[in-house]
Write a protein that holds these residues in place. Structure first.
Motif, PDB file in Angstrom:
ATOM      1  N   VAL A   1      84.715  45.939  74.568  1.00 44.22           N
ATOM      2  CA  VAL A   1      83.484  46.734  74.618  1.00 44.22           C
ATOM      3  C   VAL A   1      82.363  45.926  75.267  1.00 44.22           C
ATOM      4  N   PHE A   2      82.204  44.670  74.825  1.00 44.30           N
ATOM      5  CA  PHE A   2      81.172  43.821  75.407  1.00 44.30           C
ATOM      6  C   PHE A   2      81.495  43.470  76.858  1.00 44.30           C
TER       7      PHE A   2
ATOM      8  N   LEU B   1      86.948  50.138  80.467  1.00 45.06           N
ATOM      9  CA  LEU B   1      87.754  50.265  79.255  1.00 45.06           C
ATOM     10  C   LEU B   1      88.944  51.173  79.523  1.00 45.06           C
ATOM     11  N   SER B   2      90.106  50.748  79.053  1.00 46.51           N
ATOM     12  CA  SER B   2      91.289  51.583  79.177  1.00 46.51           C
ATOM     13  C   SER B   2      91.325  52.608  78.052  1.00 46.51           C
ATOM     14  N   ARG B   3      92.196  53.598  78.192  1.00 40.85           N
ATOM     15  CA  ARG B   3      92.356  54.600  77.148  1.00 40.85           C
ATOM     16  C   ARG B   3      92.803  53.947  75.841  1.00 40.85           C
ATOM     17  N   ASN B   4      93.706  52.977  75.922  1.00 44.99           N
ATOM     18  CA  ASN B   4      94.188  52.300  74.722  1.00 44.99           C
ATOM     19  C   ASN B   4      93.070  51.552  74.007  1.00 44.99           C
ATOM     20  N   THR B   5      92.162  50.961  74.775  1.00 44.38           N
ATOM     21  CA  THR B   5      91.042  50.251  74.180  1.00 44.38           C
ATOM     22  C   THR B   5      90.141  51.198  73.405  1.00 44.38           C
ATOM     23  N   ILE B   6      89.862  52.360  73.975  1.00 43.19           N
ATOM     24  CA  ILE B   6      89.008  53.342  73.308  1.00 43.19           C
ATOM     25  C   ILE B   6      89.650  53.806  72.003  1.00 43.19           C
ATOM     26  N   ILE B   7      90.959  54.087  72.049  1.00 42.11           N
ATOM     27  CA  ILE B   7      91.670  54.512  70.840  1.00 42.11           C
ATOM     28  C   ILE B   7      91.667  53.390  69.802  1.00 42.11           C
ATOM     29  N   GLY B   8      91.868  52.145  70.255  1.00 43.15           N
ATOM     30  CA  GLY B   8      91.876  51.009  69.343  1.00 43.15           C
ATOM     31  C   GLY B   8      90.544  50.812  68.650  1.00 43.15           C
ATOM     32  N   VAL B   9      89.454  50.939  69.415  1.00 40.15           N
ATOM     33  CA  VAL B   9      88.118  50.809  68.832  1.00 40.15           C
ATOM     34  C   VAL B   9      87.876  51.903  67.795  1.00 40.15           C
ATOM     35  N   ALA B  10      88.299  53.136  68.109  1.00 39.59           N
ATOM     36  CA  ALA B  10      88.130  54.244  67.171  1.00 39.59           C
ATOM     37  C   ALA B  10      88.911  53.997  65.884  1.00 39.59           C
ATOM     38  N   ALA B  11      90.157  53.527  66.016  1.00 40.78           N
ATOM     39  CA  ALA B  11      90.991  53.266  64.838  1.00 40.78           C
ATOM     40  C   ALA B  11      90.395  52.157  63.979  1.00 40.78           C
ATOM     41  N   ALA B  12      89.908  51.090  64.624  1.00 40.23           N
ATOM     42  CA  ALA B  12      89.315  49.987  63.882  1.00 40.23           C
ATOM     43  C   ALA B  12      88.032  50.410  63.176  1.00 40.23           C
ATOM     44  N   THR B  13      87.258  51.290  63.809  1.00 39.89           N
ATOM     45  CA  THR B  13      86.030  51.786  63.195  1.00 39.89           C
ATOM     46  C   THR B  13      86.343  52.595  61.938  1.00 39.89           C
ATOM     47  N   ILE B  14      87.371  53.427  62.018  1.00 35.26           N
ATOM     48  CA  ILE B  14      87.804  54.188  60.843  1.00 35.26           C
ATOM     49  C   ILE B  14      88.238  53.231  59.730  1.00 35.26           C
TER      50      ILE B  14
ATOM     51  N   PHE C   1      89.541  40.676  57.579  1.00 31.36           N
ATOM     52  CA  PHE C   1      89.716  41.924  58.321  1.00 31.36           C
ATOM     53  C   PHE C   1      88.483  42.269  59.152  1.00 31.36           C
ATOM     54  N   ILE C   2      87.296  42.136  58.572  1.00 33.10           N
ATOM     55  CA  ILE C   2      86.082  42.486  59.313  1.00 33.10           C
ATOM     56  C   ILE C   2      85.856  41.515  60.462  1.00 33.10           C
ATOM     57  N   THR C   3      86.105  40.225  60.231  1.00 33.68           N
ATOM     58  CA  THR C   3      85.988  39.244  61.307  1.00 33.68           C
ATOM     59  C   THR C   3      86.946  39.579  62.446  1.00 33.68           C
ATOM     60  N   GLY C   4      88.115  40.101  62.094  1.00 31.73           N
ATOM     61  CA  GLY C   4      89.100  40.461  63.098  1.00 31.73           C
ATOM     62  C   GLY C   4      88.651  41.549  64.049  1.00 31.73           C
ATOM     63  N   LEU C   5      87.596  42.273  63.694  1.00 32.52           N
ATOM     64  CA  LEU C   5      87.071  43.300  64.593  1.00 32.52           C
ATOM     65  C   LEU C   5      86.550  42.714  65.900  1.00 32.52           C
ATOM     66  N   SER C   6      86.290  41.403  65.916  1.00 32.33           N
ATOM     67  CA  SER C   6      85.824  40.780  67.161  1.00 32.33           C
ATOM     68  C   SER C   6      86.852  40.936  68.271  1.00 32.33           C
ATOM     69  N   VAL C   7      88.150  41.019  67.899  1.00 32.15           N
ATOM     70  CA  VAL C   7      89.194  41.217  68.899  1.00 32.15           C
ATOM     71  C   VAL C   7      89.013  42.553  69.604  1.00 32.15           C
ATOM     72  N   VAL C   8      88.556  43.556  68.873  1.00 35.29           N
ATOM     73  CA  VAL C   8      88.322  44.884  69.440  1.00 35.29           C
ATOM     74  C   VAL C   8      86.987  44.938  70.176  1.00 35.29           C
TER      75      VAL C   8
END
Length: 302
Positions: free
Chosen positions: A109-110, A119-132, A98-105
């Motif tokens: 960002v990079f 960054l699109s709105r969906n990307t920002i929401i996705g990064v926030a969800a993955a961080t949580i 799961f943590i390795t999968g964060l590279s997709v998110v």
């Protein structure tokens, strides 16, 4: 061809997910750097054979800057696999997946920071969800936080950078020789690291260790399928599907890792971990969803 590409990439992700358990079993006999050195050297041999067989059919292979690009990508790949393999000594295969999968998110960002992609709105929401999700998996229960989680998180950053550098060079350089240089770089750096950090050098390639079933099985599967086949298949089949579909397929890796951990070693996940996994999974998917463009408003005439 699109369906063939999707199923092939899904098979690659399945291999990556299930090999977490195999690698962890092998690490009880072999140190991480030695394991990666042998694994990537074997992958280099597997890839070298078809390269030599098809060399006479190739014209210009784009060798200008090829070695520099392959080495650059290979360094990030070495850091990714090195940190991941060491991290598996301290954390579980499911959490590693799961943590390795964060590279997709992390890739979008990079891309913003290094390639100036917006960054699109969906990307920002996705990064926030993955961080949580990451917080719930590793920080919600302090007793579950360990050095392995941090190492795997750094591994995710390295894999994201490997994807970014690959995107930079893959458009102008041939895939097979570029992959060859990548895996040989990882093997070389892993060999050097094994000799630097291993206290007893005489047991690095001990026949007693290498003949252990868990060791040679993991090396054979990861070298042939999870490295040589996987990296070449990823490069080849991405030409026949969309980036969004590829990202969605790759987001299945942590799911396969968790399922294989449950089936093979009976690993249990806490309720917080399950919720965290769901957030990361949804975040990885949401970050790659295309943003719907608003249709222009037109006025009719009565």
């Amino acid at each position: 061809m699109n369906k063939t590409a999707d199923f092939s990439l899904l098979f690659v992700v399945f291999i990556w997910g299930v090999t977490f358990v195999m690698v962890q079993n092998a690490l009880s006999f072999l140190d991480p750097f030695t394991f990666n050195a042998v694994r990537f050297f074997m992958a280099f041999v597997f890839l070298l054979i078809p390269y030599l067989l098809t060399l006479h059919k190739k014209g210009k292979n784009g060798s200008n800057g090829l070695f520099k690009a392959g080495f650059h990508i290979g360094v990030w790949l070495f850091l990714g696999y090195g940190l991941q393999t060491i991290g598996l000594n301290y954390t579980t295969p499911a959490k590693t997946g799961f943590i390795t999968g964060l590279s997709v998110v992390m890739v979008p960002v990079f891309s913003l920071l290094l390639l100036k992609h917006r960054l699109s709105r969906n990307t920002i929401i996705g990064v926030a969800a993955a961080t949580i999700g990451l917080y719930l998996m590793t920080f919600a229960d302090r007793s579950n936080l360990n050095i392995g989680d941090l190492l795997v998180f750094l591994c995710a950053i390295s894999f994201a950078m490997q994807i970014i550098t690959t995107a930079k060079y893959a458009k102008t350089l041939p895939a097979l020789p570029l992959t060859l240089i990548q895996v040989s770089t990882v093997s070389l750096l892993s060999f050097v690291s094994a000799f630097i950090f291993k206290e007893n050098h005489s047991v690095i390639f001990s026949s007693e260790v290498m003949l252990q079933r868990d060791v040679w099985t993991a090396l054979l599967v990861t070298a042939a399928l999870a490295t040589a086949f996987a990296f070449f298949a990823q490069t080849f089949f991405q030409a026949y599907t969309t980036p969004t579909r590829v990202a969605l397929i790759f987001s299945m890796e942590p799911v396969f890792a968790a399922l294989s951990s449950y089936i093979l070693i009976g690993e249990k996940l806490t309720s917080a971990s399950i919720i965290g996994c769901a957030f990361i999974f949804l975040g990885m998917i949401f970050a790659e969803l295309p943003v719907k463009k608003k249709k222009p408003v037109t006025q009719g005439f009565s």
